[in-house]
Design a protein around this motif. Structure first.
Motif, PDB file in Angstrom:
ATOM      1  N   UNK A  78       0.859  -1.490   0.146  1.00 25.87           N
ATOM      2  CA  UNK A  78       0.047   0.074  -0.009  1.00 25.87           C
ATOM      3  C   UNK A  78       0.770   1.345  -0.089  1.00 25.87           C
ATOM      4  N   UNK A  79       0.287   2.330   0.368  1.00 19.22           N
ATOM      5  CA  UNK A  79       0.895   3.505   0.278  1.00 19.22           C
ATOM      6  C   UNK A  79       1.887   3.791   1.277  1.00 19.22           C
ATOM      7  N   UNK A 239      -7.790   5.674  14.860  1.00 15.17           N
ATOM      8  CA  UNK A 239      -6.368   5.814  14.014  1.00 15.17           C
ATOM      9  C   UNK A 239      -5.317   4.942  14.488  1.00 15.17           C
ATOM     10  N   UNK A 240      -5.593   4.150  15.760  1.00 17.30           N
ATOM     11  CA  UNK A 240      -4.701   3.132  16.151  1.00 17.30           C
ATOM     12  C   UNK A 240      -4.821   1.739  15.734  1.00 17.30           C
ATOM     13  N   UNK A 241      -6.161   1.700  14.856  1.00 16.68           N
ATOM     14  CA  UNK A 241      -6.200   0.333  14.266  1.00 16.68           C
ATOM     15  C   UNK A 241      -6.264   0.568  12.684  1.00 16.68           C
ATOM     16  N   UNK A 242      -6.391  -0.521  12.098  1.00 16.73           N
ATOM     17  CA  UNK A 242      -6.387  -0.330  10.456  1.00 16.73           C
ATOM     18  C   UNK A 242      -7.643  -1.525  10.094  1.00 16.73           C
ATOM     19  N   UNK A 243      -8.723  -1.019  10.056  1.00 15.99           N
ATOM     20  CA  UNK A 243      -9.875  -1.973   9.511  1.00 15.99           C
ATOM     21  C   UNK A 243      -9.985  -1.654   7.933  1.00 15.99           C
ATOM     22  N   UNK A 244     -10.839  -2.314   7.351  1.00 16.62           N
ATOM     23  CA  UNK A 244     -10.932  -2.423   5.782  1.00 16.62           C
ATOM     24  C   UNK A 244     -11.186  -1.268   5.420  1.00 16.62           C
ATOM     25  N   UNK A 245     -12.325  -0.727   6.098  1.00 16.17           N
ATOM     26  CA  UNK A 245     -12.617   0.685   5.603  1.00 16.17           C
ATOM     27  C   UNK A 245     -11.575   1.911   5.718  1.00 16.17           C
ATOM     28  N   UNK A 246     -10.475   1.592   6.776  1.00 20.94           N
ATOM     29  CA  UNK A 246      -9.686   2.540   6.925  1.00 20.94           C
ATOM     30  C   UNK A 246      -8.524   2.426   5.707  1.00 20.94           C
ATOM     31  N   UNK A 247      -8.430   1.077   5.484  1.00 19.03           N
ATOM     32  CA  UNK A 247      -7.271   0.808   4.430  1.00 19.03           C
ATOM     33  C   UNK A 247      -7.752   1.530   3.214  1.00 19.03           C
ATOM     34  N   UNK A 248      -9.105   1.480   2.868  1.00 21.13           N
ATOM     35  CA  UNK A 248      -9.620   2.199   1.736  1.00 21.13           C
ATOM     36  C   UNK A 248      -9.552   3.793   1.791  1.00 21.13           C
ATOM     37  N   UNK A 249      -9.724   4.248   3.069  1.00 16.45           N
ATOM     38  CA  UNK A 249      -9.486   5.567   3.313  1.00 16.45           C
ATOM     39  C   UNK A 249      -8.043   6.192   2.889  1.00 16.45           C
ATOM     40  N   UNK A 250      -7.364   5.271   3.550  1.00 13.81           N
ATOM     41  CA  UNK A 250      -5.861   5.669   3.020  1.00 13.81           C
ATOM     42  C   UNK A 250      -5.636   5.687   1.577  1.00 13.81           C
ATOM     43  N   UNK A 251      -5.759   4.556   1.221  1.00 14.58           N
ATOM     44  CA  UNK A 251      -5.657   4.484  -0.351  1.00 14.58           C
ATOM     45  C   UNK A 251      -6.249   5.255  -1.168  1.00 14.58           C
ATOM     46  N   UNK A 252      -7.388   5.641  -0.911  1.00 13.44           N
ATOM     47  CA  UNK A 252      -8.207   6.568  -1.954  1.00 13.44           C
ATOM     48  C   UNK A 252      -7.649   8.007  -1.581  1.00 13.44           C
ATOM     49  N   UNK A 253      -7.197   8.383  -0.408  1.00 16.24           N
ATOM     50  CA  UNK A 253      -6.646   9.509  -0.186  1.00 16.24           C
ATOM     51  C   UNK A 253      -5.411   9.797  -0.494  1.00 16.24           C
ATOM     52  N   UNK A 255      -3.704   8.655  -3.173  1.00 12.84           N
ATOM     53  CA  UNK A 255      -3.390   8.458  -4.486  1.00 12.84           C
ATOM     54  C   UNK A 255      -3.239   7.103  -5.142  1.00 12.84           C
ATOM     55  N   UNK A 256      -4.036   6.159  -4.554  1.00 14.10           N
ATOM     56  CA  UNK A 256      -3.857   4.906  -5.353  1.00 14.10           C
ATOM     57  C   UNK A 256      -4.565   4.952  -6.642  1.00 14.10           C
ATOM     58  N   UNK A 261      -2.893   1.851  -8.574  1.00 13.47           N
ATOM     59  CA  UNK A 261      -2.787   0.677  -7.563  1.00 13.47           C
ATOM     60  C   UNK A 261      -4.079   0.229  -7.212  1.00 13.47           C
ATOM     61  N   UNK A 262      -4.810  -0.763  -8.177  1.00 13.48           N
ATOM     62  CA  UNK A 262      -6.268  -1.124  -7.912  1.00 13.48           C
ATOM     63  C   UNK A 262      -6.248  -2.075  -6.691  1.00 13.48           C
ATOM     64  N   UNK A 263      -5.028  -2.900  -6.481  1.00 12.72           N
ATOM     65  CA  UNK A 263      -5.155  -4.028  -5.482  1.00 12.72           C
ATOM     66  C   UNK A 263      -5.210  -3.313  -3.961  1.00 12.72           C
ATOM     67  N   UNK A 264      -4.731  -2.021  -3.991  1.00 13.44           N
ATOM     68  CA  UNK A 264      -5.023  -1.340  -2.814  1.00 13.44           C
ATOM     69  C   UNK A 264      -6.624  -1.009  -2.517  1.00 13.44           C
ATOM     70  N   UNK A 265      -7.179  -0.880  -3.585  1.00 14.55           N
ATOM     71  CA  UNK A 265      -8.530  -0.571  -3.537  1.00 14.55           C
ATOM     72  C   UNK A 265      -9.543  -1.533  -3.365  1.00 14.55           C
ATOM     73  N   UNK A 266      -9.138  -2.827  -4.172  1.00 18.95           N
ATOM     74  CA  UNK A 266     -10.118  -3.668  -4.579  1.00 18.95           C
ATOM     75  C   UNK A 266     -10.261  -4.840  -3.144  1.00 18.95           C
ATOM     76  N   UNK A 267      -8.992  -5.134  -2.527  1.00 22.31           N
ATOM     77  CA  UNK A 267      -8.942  -6.090  -1.727  1.00 22.31           C
ATOM     78  C   UNK A 267      -9.860  -5.904  -0.469  1.00 22.31           C
TER      79      UNK A 267
END
Lengths: 654, 342, 328
Positions: A78-79, A239-253, A255-256, A261-267
């Motif tokens: 990921x990013x 912010x101390x955890x990383x749920x699936x939603x948060x992974x998407x938040x980071x990826x989307x925000x 520059x995925x 980087x479709x893999x960071x968004x799809x999975x």
């Protein structure tokens, strides 16, 4: 000693009940697939440290940003250079934990609110339901967003917020189910024996509400997981955890998209889809077990009529108005033996005649009537025999040709319970519809007057024409159905238990009406009933059915005074006679056979007081008795000639 | 009880609900520990005079309501405050004048910003709902018609999957696909379009709207298909359908004249209940596609800790949903004669 | 004996229909039961006959203490039980002594309970669960209700039984507490004809073997002919005629009873007779007609019938009827 006996009994019954439940649940493919998907992801979450190749939030190297999937990182990076697969596996824990715990809170609150509101009623119900209605209207996610934004986005906080806002539909569902159970007779019976409120709730209400609650729980868990991922995506995750939603938040925000980087968004999102879909399928499976629905309807395609005899055998022409020859009907269900609902039934009807079709529940009389108009449900099939109406073989017609004869030649009056008429259209409208369909040349302006005329014929005032069925009383509805059945001037009317649910005085009115109409219009009527008194009052001929077979068929006088079949005799003995009030009623021990597990030999033999050994092995043929068309299906009636099973010549008119 | 009474009752109830939301909204932003206004006031970017002006303007120096300066029970004893001089009253008064506060981020009035964005959201939700209702109904009717065939199972499976998709994720996937297929990446209109002829402007907006609307439609269509299917199967198994068949009506006639209207009633109820959820979808879609509507207003307000904006947007959305709910409720009353005449 | 077993006097139950609101002030009431008197002796069987809307089911609920009467009194063994609450009823053993059997065998049993649980439940409720003969009592109840051998039925669930068997389970659950009165509300109307006699015969037997009095509510006079001692005919909340079975059937006095008997179908085509068919339907109990409540439909009504509400006229020691034409 007795106490332990009881608990071990109870344990057995719990394990036994679960086993029974599983056996039924297994049959639902969707349910099993869903359960499998869920269990899989739960196991992934539990065994995360063993599955993930890298540690939690472990940065591999900063230069490894947005690497596509490869041997080292099967989901890519990921990013922040972290392994997406490892984060995915650990993220499952967060999403599932939040989902389940939040749902747990919602279910408890919703369950308690619904139970209290439904059971206690009054002010409690008023207050709780008003409050629920308000919370239902207020949009969920915006409120959650606001509250989490104003407080701190910790995991515990999120669980509480989602939990405290997710109970509304559960409360409503539990309340309506509680109300429904509360009004059932077995609860009234419990009150009548002196059961207290606690007893009623724990022994009667809860066991019946649980299934609904369980299905609802599955739904609530799905929504909680979706809500958590949405909140996390909007930047409100812990912010101390990383749920699936948060992974998407980071990826989307970060520059995925532009990095491709479709893999960071799809999975990560796919994880949510997997769990929610699994829950949904599991819920479908549960519903099929706990609230099974019959997924058939009246417009499903019907089965073709078949005939056993050779295709080039000529049918015997019939001179009667309506003639049924050797009709046999089966119900076919996949994976089971067909139920032989009607077997080799024949009768004839002439103008102005009234035939009584008598039988108890499960004897096939309704199936027979539906088959006459080719109205069998999709599981039903005519497997032999013919139905002649004015010389035309109805079983050989296609749907279009049949539609022309329906109602204009033969019409049917069903039991007038609330739903025989469409509740959202006026009664006059539904009568007019029949006229428009079959008499297209009838001038439109004259139709309302004709409808009023028909209603008048059955004794309904003109102003009721534009009323809805729910505004009619039971007796009026039955009469409206008769009026509608007469709308296209048919020659034959089939009345299927038309007075069964009505009071005896209303029944008398309806019977008198039918009789006068018969005389006035020359109608032929087939009257289906279980009431031997009505049959004696009205009918010219009687057909007695049992287990789908003709047991006896004769003129009414013969049936009542010279019956030859033991079933007819026993039935008459069991029927009360007001002219002989002190006569002790007899009953017939046992109960009617299941149509998919019929006894070999005579169907009545297991219950027959006159049965001998041949009765249990050989089905009796239809024997002719005398010369006036008296038929009885009994070995004891075998005197002289036996009419072969195939053909019964039509009866000449007296 | 006749219709006017029923309608009046429903209006009263909606008004009460709106009032409840206003109170809720007020307390959320004043009472919660992440004290909104004060946090904003502490924003170092604001000059001292501006801070004072804000305090006075919004009555932040006044007690919250009657005597609850701090919800501290010890202070309840002394109470000589004019109830009209409280924060709550000032808030409601401002509200009735259409005053929703000033955005911390842009310093523009919140009401102004939101009124610009309101119609964009209405456009998006409107189009999305229309498509999802029409397509959902069509697919549901088709599935019911072909009940228990593979076509039915396929339609149901597709709907279940569509329902299980997180809205924002579907948006992301479609955006990803769209960006490499010539669809615009964000916003409602290409910059510089406003000088072009109207038709071209609309065409441009349509291109921008396509993916967000598609996302919306897919997500909500699933649920409507499932509801329509089960509702129609239920209706088609009723006795009056058998009566209609016995009357010699064709299957199509029965569907049109007897079944559809009855089957739609549960759908209307579900659409009404769903209104809250459709807003949730709008927030996610607008965030993903940067569509300038109320949803993204909330999203941005959260990002930037712009509390007046957040408060105003939430209130507007909630009120809109309550009103829409009321209208849907009226539609149901109009459709079902059993409710009308009692 | 001066103490009647069960004595009902002037019993009334009015339900409110419609509430006064901002827009209308009227409260109308449904006169479901409007002044009922009768008595019952031990081991006696009385049939309550009437059509829908006559109040027989409400009367049953009143006698069971499941509804609170608006007026009138109910005395059991001399004790006034009209306004007792649930707790008091339990104390006075009423919930044990008076049991009820409902119409619908498919609804009277909780589908999640086994037969054993259902029949044991009354013992549980009355705190008799730990008596040493608990199992025996359950077995005896099941077998007295005709479910022999009891062990075959104990572990079954309601859906595994037929309608007739289910009704027997309900009766067994009523018997397990050794009641003195059984109130049967249309117990056989939902069963097949060939099964009905079983249940009726069972009740007749119980009356002899266990000395249980039976109040048998039905719309089908013929089915109780042979075992009811007395018959009471109800119309719109009142008893219009009451007497022994033979008196009511053969020396009928009330025009309504005459009409009712004439339209009950007789299973003999050679006895097709003249029927007195009343026009219209039973009026809504919200709008009870003035004077004699039957006069709008009565084939022999005179002018006075619209003005005066007839009182019960005594025709014999056991036979009474409320009709102005009898006052001569």
């Amino acid at each position: 000693m007795q106490a332990t006996l009881q608990t071990s009994e109870q344990n057995n019954s719990l394990a036994a009940r679960l086993l029974v439940f599983w056996r039924v649940f297994k049959k639902s493919r969707t349910g099993v697939i869903g359960l499998g998907m869920l269990v899989f992801m739960i196991l992934v979450a539990i065994f995360a440290p063993l599955i993930a190749p890298y540690g939690r939030l472990e940065t591999i190297s900063v230069s490894d940003i947005y690497r596509p999937p490869n041997a080292l990182h099967i989901f890519g990076t990921d990013d922040a250079g972290q392994d997406v697969f490892s984060n995915f596996v650990y993220g499952a824990r967060i999403s599932l934990t939040v989902g389940f715990f939040a749902a747990f809170i919602s279910i408890i609150i919703g369950g308690i609110f619904g139970l209290v509101a439904g059971f206690f009623g009054g002010r409690w119900e008023n207050f709780l339901m008003r409050f629920t209605d308000i919370m239902l209207v207020i949009p969920d996610l915006p409120l959650m967003v606001v509250i989490v934004a104003l407080t701190k986005p910790s995991l515990l906080n999120i669980i509480f917020v989602i939990g405290l806002l997710g109970w509304t539909t559960t409360a409503r569902v539990v309340r309506s189910q509680t109300l429904a159970v509360k009004s059932r007779k077995f609860v009234l019976r419990a009150r009548a024996i002196g059961a207290g409120r606690g007893h009623i709730v724990s022994r009667h209400i809860l066991p019946m509400v649980m299934p609904i609650l369980v299905v609802q729980a599955v739904l609530v868990i799905s929504l909680a997981i979706l809500n958590e991922s949405a909140l996390a995506f909007l930047g409100l995750g812990d912010p101390t955890t990383l749920s699936w939603g948060q992974m998407l938040n980071y990826a989307f925000g970060r520059g995925a998209m532009s990095a491709g980087a479709w893999w960071a968004l799809v999975f990560p999102g796919f994880g949510v889809v997997w769990v929610v879909l699994g829950l949904t399928l599991f819920g479908q499976g549960l519903e099929q077990v706990l609230n099974p629905r019959l997924d058939t309807h009246h417009l499903m395609p019907s089965r073709p009529n078949v005939r056993k005899e050779a295709a080039n055998a000529k049918p015997i022409p019939s001179q009667a108005l309506l003639e049924v020859q050797n009709l046999s009907i089966h119900y076919v269900n996949e994976g089971q033996l067909p139920a032989r609902a009607v077997e080799n039934v024949s009768f004839s009807l002439n103008e102005g005649e009234l035939l009584g079709l008598v039988g108890e529940s499960g004897c096939g009389k309704t199936t027979l009537m539906l088959a006459l108009l080719q109205l069998l449900p999709s599981a039903g099939q005519i497997v032999d025999g013919r139905v002649f109406f004015k010389g035309v073989d109805l079983t050989a017609l296609n749907e279009e040709e049949m539609n022309k004869i329906r109602w204009s030649g033969i019409s049917i009056v069903f039991q007038g319970a609330m739903n025989a008429l469409n509740p959202v259209r006026t009664v006059g409208d539904q009568i007019a519809e029949a006229i428009i369909r079959h008499i297209p040349t009838y001038p439109r302006e004259a139709i309302p007057a004709r409808v009023t005329e028909l209603l008048d014929l059955v004794g309904i005032a003109a102003d009721h024409r534009d009323h809805f069925p729910h505004q009619y009383s039971g007796g009026m509805r039955q009469r409206a159905l008769i009026a509608m059945a007469l709308a296209c001037n048919p020659q034959v009317i089939i009345a299927d238990e038309p007075t069964t649910a009505l009071d005896v005085m209303i029944q008398a009115q309806i019977l008198e009406l039918l009789d006068s109409l018969r005389k006035k219009l020359g109608l032929a009527i087939v009257f289906v009933t279980h009431d031997l008194g009505v049959v004696a009052e009205m009918c010219d001929k009687v057909l007695v059915m049992y287990g789908g077979v003709t047991e006896e068929y004769a003129d009414v006088d013969v049936i009542y005074n010279d019956a030859k079949h033991p079933y007819t005799v026993e039935l008459l003995k069991a029927f009360p006679d007001l002219t002989k009030p002190k006569k002790k009623l007899s009953s017939i021990p046992g109960y009617p056979p299941r149509l998919d597990a019929l006894p070999a030999g005579c169907r009545f033999a297991p219950r027959c007081p006159a049965a001998f050994d041949r009765c249990h092995t050989q089905q009796p043929s239809l024997h002719r008795i005398g010369t006036h068309g008296h038929i009885a299906s009994c070995h004891l009636a075998e005197v002289g000639s036996t009419v072969p099973l195939r053909r019964i010549a039509p009866r000449t008119q007296k | 009880m006749n219709r006017t009474r029923i309608i009046l009752r429903k209006v009263a109830w909606s008004v009460f609900t709106i009032f409840f939301v206003i109170i809720l909204n007020f307390f959320l932003f004043r009472v919660l520990p992440g004290d909104a206004a004060r946090a904003g006031i502490r924003d170092p970017r604001l000059k001292k005079e501006a801070v004072e002006m804000l305090r006075v303007r919004f009555g932040l120096d006044k007690p919250v309501i009657n005597c609850f300066e701090s919800l501290n029970p010890i202070e309840l004893g002394s109470c000589n405050v004019n109830p009209l001089d409280t924060q709550f009253f000032i808030y409601v008064r401002n509200l009735l004048q259409g005053e929703l506060g000033v955005s911390y981020h842009t310093n523009r009035p919140v009401a102004e910003i939101l009124s610009e964005r309101l119609w964009n959201t209405v456009l998006l939700i409107g189009a999305g709902q229309i498509f999802s209702i029409i397509l959902g109904m069509a697919l549901g009717v088709f599935a019911a018609w072909k009940a228990r065939t593979y076509l039915d199972y396929g339609a149901v499976a597709t709907s279940l999957i569509a329902w299980s998709l997180p809205t924002f994720w579907l948006g992301i996937i479609l955006l990803f696909w769209g960006s490499s297929n010539g669809f615009p990446l964000a916003g409602k209109a290409t910059p510089g379009m406003s000088s072009m002829p109207l038709l071209q402007q609309w065409g441009d907006i349509a291109r921008h709207m396509f993916l967000p609307t598609l996302t919306y439609t897919i997500v909500y269509m699933g649920e409507y298909t499932l509801i329509m299917r089960s509702s129609l199967v239920d209706v088609l198994s009723e006795d009056y359908i058998l009566t209609a068949k016995a009357k010699g009506l064709s299957a199509f006639q029965i569907l049109k004249d007897h079944a559809l209207r009855n089957a739609m009633l549960p759908l209307v109820t579900v659409i009404a209940i769903n209104l809250g959820f459709t807003v949730a979808g709008a927030i996610q879609i607008e965030a993903v596609f940067s569509w300038p509507g109320l949803g993204s207003a909330i999203f941005e307000a959260v990002e930037r800790r712009d509390f007046p904006m957040l408060q105003g947007a939430f209130l507007l959305i909630a009120v809109a949903v309550i009103i829409a709910n009321f209208l849907a409720d009226l539609t149901y009353t109009w459709l079902d004669p059993r409710v009308q005449v009692e | 004996m001066s103490k009647e077993f069960l004595e009902v006097q002037g019993l009334k139950k009015y339900f409110e229909a419609g509430r006064p609101s901002l827009f209308s002030k009227d409260t109308r009431s449904v006169h479901a039961v409007d002044g009922v008197d009768f008595t019952l002796r031990r081991s006696e069987v009385i049939a309550l006959v009437g059509e829908s809307g006559c109040g027989k089911s409400t009367l049953a609920l009143l006698l069971m203490g499941l509804e609170e009467p608006t007026a009138g009194s109910i005395k059991f063994e001399g004790m006034d039980i009209t306004h007792l609450n649930d707790h008091q009823r339990k104390q006075k053993d009423l919930r044990r002594k008076i049991q009820m059997v409902f119409q619908d065998p498919y609804e009277s049993l909780n589908p999640t309970q086994t037969i054993e649980e259902i029949v044991t439940e009354p013992l549980l409720v009355h705190g008799m669960l730990n008596t040493p003969d608990r199992e025996e009592r359950v077995t005896k109840a099941l077998e007295d209700a005709g479910l022999k051998p009891a062990d075959v039925y104990r572990k079954r669930y309601p859906h595994e039984l037929s309608g007739g068997q289910r009704q027997r389970v309900v009766i067994a659950a009523a018997l397990v507490l050794e009641p003195e009165i059984i109130l049967a509300d249309e117990p056989v109307s939902m069963l097949d004809v060939s099964i009905r006699a079983e249940v009726i015969n069972l009740l007749a037997e119980l009356r002899i073997t266990r000395q249980i009095a039976v109040i048998f509510i039905t719309h089908d006079l013929g089915s109780v002919g042979f075992f009811a001692d007395r018959v009471a005919v109800m119309y719109l909340g009142r008893i219009v005629e009451i007497g022994t079975m033979l008196e009511v059937l053969e020396k009928t006095q009330h025009p309504y009873t005459k009409a009712l008997i004439s339209v009950i179908p007789v299973p003999n085509p050679r006895l097709r007779h003249e029927r007195i068919i009343l026009q219209g339907e039973t009026p809504n109990p919200i709008n009870i007609p003035s004077g004699c409540r039957f006069h709008p439909r009565c084939p022999v009504a005179i002018e006075a019938c619209a003005l005066t509400d007839p009182a019960m006229v005594t025709l014999s020691k056991t036979h009474q009827s409320a009709c102005l034409l009898l006052v001569k």
